[in-house]
Write a protein that holds these residues in place. Structure first.
Motif, short mmCIF file in Angstrom:
data_model
loop_
_atom_site.label_atom_id
_atom_site.label_comp_id
_atom_site.label_asym_id
_atom_site.label_seq_id
_atom_site.Cartn_x
_atom_site.Cartn_y
_atom_site.Cartn_z
N VAL A 23 26.97 18.88 -85.36
CA VAL A 23 27.12 19.37 -83.99
C VAL A 23 28.19 18.57 -83.25
CG1 VAL A 23 25.95 19.61 -81.76
CG2 VAL A 23 24.75 20.21 -83.86
N LEU A 24 28.17 17.25 -83.44
CA LEU A 24 29.17 16.39 -82.79
C LEU A 24 30.58 16.72 -83.27
CD1 LEU A 24 29.83 13.96 -80.98
CD2 LEU A 24 29.41 12.47 -82.94
N GLU A 25 30.74 16.94 -84.55
CA GLU A 25 32.05 17.28 -85.09
C GLU A 25 32.53 18.63 -84.56
OE1 GLU A 25 31.26 17.10 -89.24
OE2 GLU A 25 31.66 14.95 -89.41
N ASN A 26 31.63 19.59 -84.43
CA ASN A 26 32.00 20.90 -83.91
C ASN A 26 32.45 20.83 -82.45
OD1 ASN A 26 31.44 22.12 -86.34
ND2 ASN A 26 29.37 22.75 -85.75
N GLN A 27 31.98 19.81 -81.71
CA GLN A 27 32.37 19.62 -80.32
C GLN A 27 33.62 18.77 -80.18
OE1 GLN A 27 28.81 17.90 -78.69
NE2 GLN A 27 27.85 19.89 -78.30
N GLY A 28 34.24 18.40 -81.28
CA GLY A 28 35.45 17.59 -81.24
C GLY A 28 35.20 16.10 -81.16
N GLY A 29 33.96 15.69 -81.36
CA GLY A 29 33.63 14.27 -81.25
C GLY A 29 34.24 13.40 -82.32
N ALA A 30 34.63 14.01 -83.45
CA ALA A 30 35.21 13.23 -84.54
C ALA A 30 36.52 12.56 -84.13
CB ALA A 30 35.42 14.11 -85.76
N LYS A 31 37.17 13.10 -83.10
CA LYS A 31 38.43 12.52 -82.64
C LYS A 31 38.26 11.14 -82.03
CE LYS A 31 40.41 17.09 -81.67
NZ LYS A 31 40.96 17.99 -80.62
N PHE A 32 37.02 10.78 -81.68
CA PHE A 32 36.78 9.47 -81.06
C PHE A 32 36.59 8.37 -82.09
CE2 PHE A 32 35.85 12.16 -77.48
CZ PHE A 32 36.30 11.41 -76.41
N PHE A 33 36.51 8.74 -83.35
CA PHE A 33 36.23 7.74 -84.38
C PHE A 33 37.38 7.69 -85.36
CE2 PHE A 33 32.33 9.57 -82.80
CZ PHE A 33 31.58 8.45 -82.48
N GLY A 34 37.81 6.48 -85.68
CA GLY A 34 38.92 6.30 -86.61
C GLY A 34 39.66 5.02 -86.28
N ALA A 35 40.76 4.82 -86.96
CA ALA A 35 41.57 3.63 -86.76
C ALA A 35 43.03 4.04 -86.59
CB ALA A 35 41.41 2.67 -87.95
N PRO A 36 43.77 3.36 -85.71
CA PRO A 36 43.34 2.23 -84.87
C PRO A 36 42.53 2.70 -83.67
CG PRO A 36 45.61 2.79 -84.39
CD PRO A 36 45.21 3.67 -85.53
N ALA A 37 41.71 1.81 -83.15
CA ALA A 37 40.86 2.13 -82.00
C ALA A 37 41.67 2.04 -80.71
CB ALA A 37 39.67 1.18 -81.95
N LEU A 38 41.11 2.58 -79.64
CA LEU A 38 41.73 2.48 -78.33
C LEU A 38 41.84 1.01 -77.91
CD1 LEU A 38 42.71 4.01 -75.75
CD2 LEU A 38 40.36 3.86 -74.93
N ASP A 39 43.01 0.60 -77.48
CA ASP A 39 43.25 -0.78 -77.08
C ASP A 39 43.22 -0.86 -75.55
OD1 ASP A 39 43.95 -3.40 -76.73
OD2 ASP A 39 45.83 -3.29 -77.86
N ILE A 40 42.25 -1.56 -75.00
CA ILE A 40 42.12 -1.63 -73.54
C ILE A 40 43.27 -2.39 -72.90
CG2 ILE A 40 39.60 -1.46 -73.62
CD1 ILE A 40 39.49 -4.47 -73.21
N HIS A 41 43.97 -3.22 -73.68
CA HIS A 41 45.10 -3.96 -73.11
C HIS A 41 46.27 -3.04 -72.75
CE1 HIS A 41 42.80 -7.12 -75.25
NE2 HIS A 41 43.24 -7.89 -74.28
N ASP A 42 46.28 -1.84 -73.31
CA ASP A 42 47.33 -0.88 -72.95
C ASP A 42 47.22 -0.47 -71.48
OD1 ASP A 42 48.32 -0.93 -75.50
OD2 ASP A 42 47.25 0.87 -76.16
N PHE A 43 46.02 -0.59 -70.90
CA PHE A 43 45.82 -0.23 -69.50
C PHE A 43 46.37 -1.30 -68.55
CE2 PHE A 43 41.88 2.03 -71.20
CZ PHE A 43 42.57 3.21 -71.38
N MET A 44 46.66 -2.47 -69.08
CA MET A 44 47.04 -3.60 -68.22
C MET A 44 48.52 -3.97 -68.36
SD MET A 44 43.62 -5.98 -68.52
CE MET A 44 43.38 -5.72 -70.27
N LYS A 45 49.33 -3.04 -68.83
CA LYS A 45 50.76 -3.30 -68.95
C LYS A 45 51.42 -3.33 -67.57
CE LYS A 45 51.32 -1.27 -73.55
NZ LYS A 45 52.00 -0.20 -74.36
N LYS A 46 52.53 -4.05 -67.49
CA LYS A 46 53.28 -4.16 -66.23
C LYS A 46 54.73 -3.80 -66.47
CE LYS A 46 50.38 -7.87 -64.36
NZ LYS A 46 50.36 -9.25 -63.81
N ASP A 47 55.40 -3.38 -65.39
CA ASP A 47 56.82 -3.08 -65.51
C ASP A 47 57.64 -4.36 -65.37
OD1 ASP A 47 56.80 -3.70 -62.84
OD2 ASP A 47 57.05 -1.63 -62.15
N ARG A 48 58.96 -4.24 -65.32
CA ARG A 48 59.83 -5.42 -65.27
C ARG A 48 59.67 -6.20 -63.98
NH1 ARG A 48 65.56 -2.95 -67.65
NH2 ARG A 48 64.75 -2.43 -69.75
N GLU A 49 59.19 -5.54 -62.92
CA GLU A 49 59.01 -6.21 -61.64
C GLU A 49 57.60 -6.75 -61.48
OE1 GLU A 49 60.22 -3.61 -58.54
OE2 GLU A 49 62.23 -3.29 -59.35
#
Length: 273
Positions: free
Chosen positions: A84-110
């Protein structure tokens, strides 16, 4: 994502959740520490294979005696929930590489940060999966980020829209986890805001850990709405010169009849730490 969160996504009972715990423990002990190429469970395909192995292989009896009973009907029920989970597209949440939370904390040059918008319009069609993903995101920040104390400016601020989905039908173990994360995540330099239409959507034990609130209009057409207005008003600092409940509802009426569409504010209740 550990067995507790995964069991919630799959809507498993206690016996089925026990089987998931056995699978995770077996995978960690047999593969996660000794096999450099196989780091335990990675995706749902791995989970399916281990489930089948521990219940029908030649070592099934040895696994049962070591970790606990794994019945074939129980494994079959878990396999159906995985489908049921796979039919709902849930399989897309599992795999490698995992979501990196540090990507949310990037800064620009300033040195300025970015605003990240996670579009979850399709994910919202499965509230249980959506809520569990948000909880996993909070847990990852809590576990990975270092202690920094009380910063003047947070490193990251999350706004969780439709926050009531995070708490609907949540078992006590998950509510305890949310309470712990919300209480301690401030020391990690992270702010969390729950955005919802009704203050009653957030459990009291979680509300007690929040420090800031932005209150917009609350409509009071039904008894439940009126109860929500009273609950919101009672959380403000007492002021004998101000009828807080009256102000909230009268502000709502004034904004509702405003001629300017730009003046219409979203009727949301934001609270955070």
């Amino acid at each position: 994502m550990g067995p507790l969160l995964l069991s919630r996504i799959l809507d498993l009972n206690d016996v089925q959740e026990g089987v998931i715990n056995i699978v995770f423990r077996y995978a960690d002990e047999e593969f996660g520490k000794t096999d450099t190429e196989n780091k335990g469970l990675i995706d749902l395909k791995d989970l399916r294979e281990v489930l089948s192995y521990i219940s029908s292989s030649d070592e099934a009896k040895a696994i049962t005696s070591r970790y606990g009973n794994v019945a074939q009907p129980t494994v079959g029920a878990v396999q159906r929930q995985l489908l049921v989970l796979e039919n709902q597209g849930g399989a897309k949440f599992f795999g490698a590489p995992a979501l990196d939370i540090h990507d949310f904390m990037k800064k620009d040059r300033e040195g300025r940060g970015y605003i990240n918008i996670l579009s979850a319009d399709k994910l919202m069609e499965n509230p249980r999966l959506y809520a569990t993903f948000l909880l996993w995101l909070l847990s990852e920040m809590f576990e990975q980020l270092p202690e920094v104390g009380d910063l003047d400016k947070p490193k990251l601020v999350f706004f969780f829209d439709e926050a009531h989905l995070l708490f609907n039908d949540a078992p006590k173990a998950l509510l305890d986890k949310i309470e712990q994360v919300v209480r301690l995540i401030r020391s990690k330099g992270v702010g969390v805001y729950f955005v919802t239409q009704n203050p009653l959507d957030v459990p009291d034990k979680v509300l007690a850990q929040l420090g800031n609130r932005v209150q917009h209009a609350l409509r009071a057409f039904t008894p439940r709405d009126q109860k929500a207005v009273r609950a919101a008003a009672e959380t403000f600092r007492p002021n004998p010169k101000l009828d807080t409940a009256g102000v909230i509802t009268s502000w709502a009426r004034a904004r509702r009849w405003s001629r300017s569409s730009k003046a219409m504010a979203p009727r949301r209740w934001w609270t955070g730490r």
